[in-house]
Design a protein around this motif. Structure first.
Motif, PDB file in Angstrom:
ATOM      1  N   LEU A  69     -18.377  53.535  98.624  1.00 25.15           N
ATOM      2  CA  LEU A  69     -17.423  53.860  97.555  1.00 25.15           C
ATOM      3  C   LEU A  69     -16.913  55.301  97.655  1.00 25.15           C
ATOM      4  O   LEU A  69     -15.694  55.526  97.572  1.00 25.15           O
ATOM      5  CB  LEU A  69     -18.068  53.602  96.191  1.00 25.15           C
ATOM      6  N   ALA A  73     -12.918  54.975  98.496  1.00 27.93           N
ATOM      7  CA  ALA A  73     -12.164  54.852  97.246  1.00 27.93           C
ATOM      8  C   ALA A  73     -10.770  55.464  97.346  1.00 27.93           C
ATOM      9  O   ALA A  73      -9.763  54.820  97.051  1.00 27.93           O
ATOM     10  CB  ALA A  73     -12.955  55.479  96.095  1.00 27.93           C
ATOM     11  N   ALA A 116     -11.842  50.717  91.638  1.00 31.91           N
ATOM     12  CA  ALA A 116     -12.833  51.361  92.509  1.00 31.91           C
ATOM     13  C   ALA A 116     -12.713  52.880  92.447  1.00 31.91           C
ATOM     14  O   ALA A 116     -13.728  53.602  92.389  1.00 31.91           O
ATOM     15  CB  ALA A 116     -12.652  50.866  93.942  1.00 31.91           C
ATOM     16  N   LEU A 117     -11.480  53.392  92.461  1.00 30.95           N
ATOM     17  CA  LEU A 117     -11.298  54.840  92.403  1.00 30.95           C
ATOM     18  C   LEU A 117     -11.738  55.396  91.051  1.00 30.95           C
ATOM     19  O   LEU A 117     -12.364  56.470  90.982  1.00 30.95           O
ATOM     20  CB  LEU A 117      -9.840  55.195  92.664  1.00 30.95           C
ATOM     21  N   HIS A 120     -15.423  55.702  91.080  1.00 33.72           N
ATOM     22  CA  HIS A 120     -15.882  56.819  91.920  1.00 33.72           C
ATOM     23  C   HIS A 120     -15.653  58.170  91.245  1.00 33.72           C
ATOM     24  O   HIS A 120     -16.526  59.045  91.267  1.00 33.72           O
ATOM     25  CB  HIS A 120     -15.140  56.777  93.264  1.00 33.72           C
TER      26      HIS A 120
END
Length: 384
Positions: A69, A73, A116-117, A120
């Protein structure tokens, strides 16, 4: 490996597999009702796609999200933006929207890249900056840029699922609460203003000149205005713009308690339910007519089990990034299920949005299974 198998969430996998099986049967029934033979074998394509998705699901599940990740990301987010720009430049136009790039929809990929970003960036424990305006601005930029590109396609339905999922993640991450509440309030006011403007423009007896003046200030495309009009006045023009919604309600209601039987839905096979959308956006209508209240309850229960498993994994996650990742993906799936079924029964305006695991669509099925693979990874690695 033994520890990981013990941490494997079998309920998540079982409910997903059951939903894919139901979706394959629904696609078979909807496809057989179409005159074109190419649709008769779509259920096989769905199974092949699910097989590929299962491999990706297990690969992502047993891979440690905490390792890839941080590395993937930002690049994945950048690729998502490039694909969204590319579809606007050279994509294919289908049903009035430029959403397809070759054989897939970049917006489906971009949604998961955004989540996902967000996981993170806002996952690390208690960074002080995220609780102020700086964190609010960064989160708004991360979701705002792809959301604007998706709206430009135009694809309002995808935006309506992405934004609530990100808001849930921001709330869980402790992002500036005053800013969040203000944003939600502004959004609700804007939505009510748009509904009020369309109502004032489309209500019976309004002069055409006044209608045009009002709609000039409504930030919607003509086909989107038509969908809002159908939502506000469902019994108006039932043989025209309101036809799809009326037939959707008839299909669901005619299923009764136990349904008419698999493959025996009259609205579907007699083509009263529009064939162009019976396999994707309105596939719940096909399923509800053939299985009735009992089948619909089973379907909603499976979705409930799936989403509850995702939330349990989120609350038991060993780190902030895993918690936000599982929570965001679960919220995204909930938004998809709610909007798709709600539009079929007239609770929200009709928008082109598939039902997870049930609608026909290879890009969407694979991306959803990959998303749940990430949720499974959070479960497997929570104690490491």
């Amino acid at each position: 490996m033994g520890v990981r198998l013990r941490a494997f969430n079998w309920t998540l996998l079982a409910s997903m597999a059951a939903l894919i099986a139901i979706g394959t049967v629904a696609i078979w029934s909807a496809g057989n009702a179409r005159a074109e033979s190419v649709f008769h074998g779509m259920w096989r394509a769905n199974l092949w796609t699910a097989g590929i998705g299962l491999v990706l699901y297990l690969t992502l599940g047993f891979s440690d999200y905490r390792k890839y990740l941080p590395v993937a990301a930002w690049p994945a987010y950048g690729v998502g933006l490039v694909l969204l720009v590319a579809v606007l430049a050279v994509g294919s136009t289908v049903y009035g929207g430029r959403r397809w790039l070759w054989f897939f929809q970049p917006s489906e990929v971009a949604k998961f890249c955004v989540i996902a970003l967000m996981a993170h960036v806002f996952g690390p424990e208690d960074p002080s900056w995220r609780k102020g305006f700086r964190g609010f601005l960064l989160a708004g930029t991360i979701v705002g840029v792809p959301a604007a590109l998706i709206l430009a396609e135009p694809d309002l339905g995808t935006t309506l699922t992405l934004v609530p999922a990100v808001l849930v993640m921001m709330l869980a991450a402790g992002v500036w609460r005053r800013g969040l509440l203000t944003l939600v309030a502004v959004g609700l006011v804007a939505a009510l203003a748009v509904l009020g403007a369309v109502y004032a423009a489309e209500k019976p007896g309004v002069a055409p000149e006044r209608r045009e003046r009002i709609l000039r200030f409504v930030p919607l495309k003509p086909h989107q205005v038509n969908r809002v009009r159908v939502f506000l006045f469902p019994e108006r023009d039932v043989l025209g713009t309101g036809y799809n919604l009326r037939q959707a309600k008839i299909s669901i209601g005619s299923g009764g308690f136990s349904g008419k039987g698999i493959g025996k839905g009259e609205s579907n096979h007699l083509k009263y339910l529009p064939q162009a959308i019976s396999m994707n956006d309105f596939i719940f209508c096909v399923y509800a007519e053939e299985t009735g209240f009992v089948g619909s309850l089973v379907l909603l229960t499976l979705f409930g089990v799936l989403l509850a498993s995702g939330c349990r994994i989120a609350f038991a996650a060993g780190d902030g990034s895993g918690r936000l990742l599982a929570l965001g993906l679960s919220a995204l799936l909930f938004a998809h299920v709610y909007v798709n079924i709600a539009m079929s029964i007239g609770l929200v305006p009709i928008t082109g949005l598939p039902l997870p695991f049930i609608s026909s669509g290879r890009t969407f099925l694979i991306t959803v299974m990959c998303g749940l693979g990430l949720v499974q990874s959070v479960s497997i690695h929570r104690e490491e």
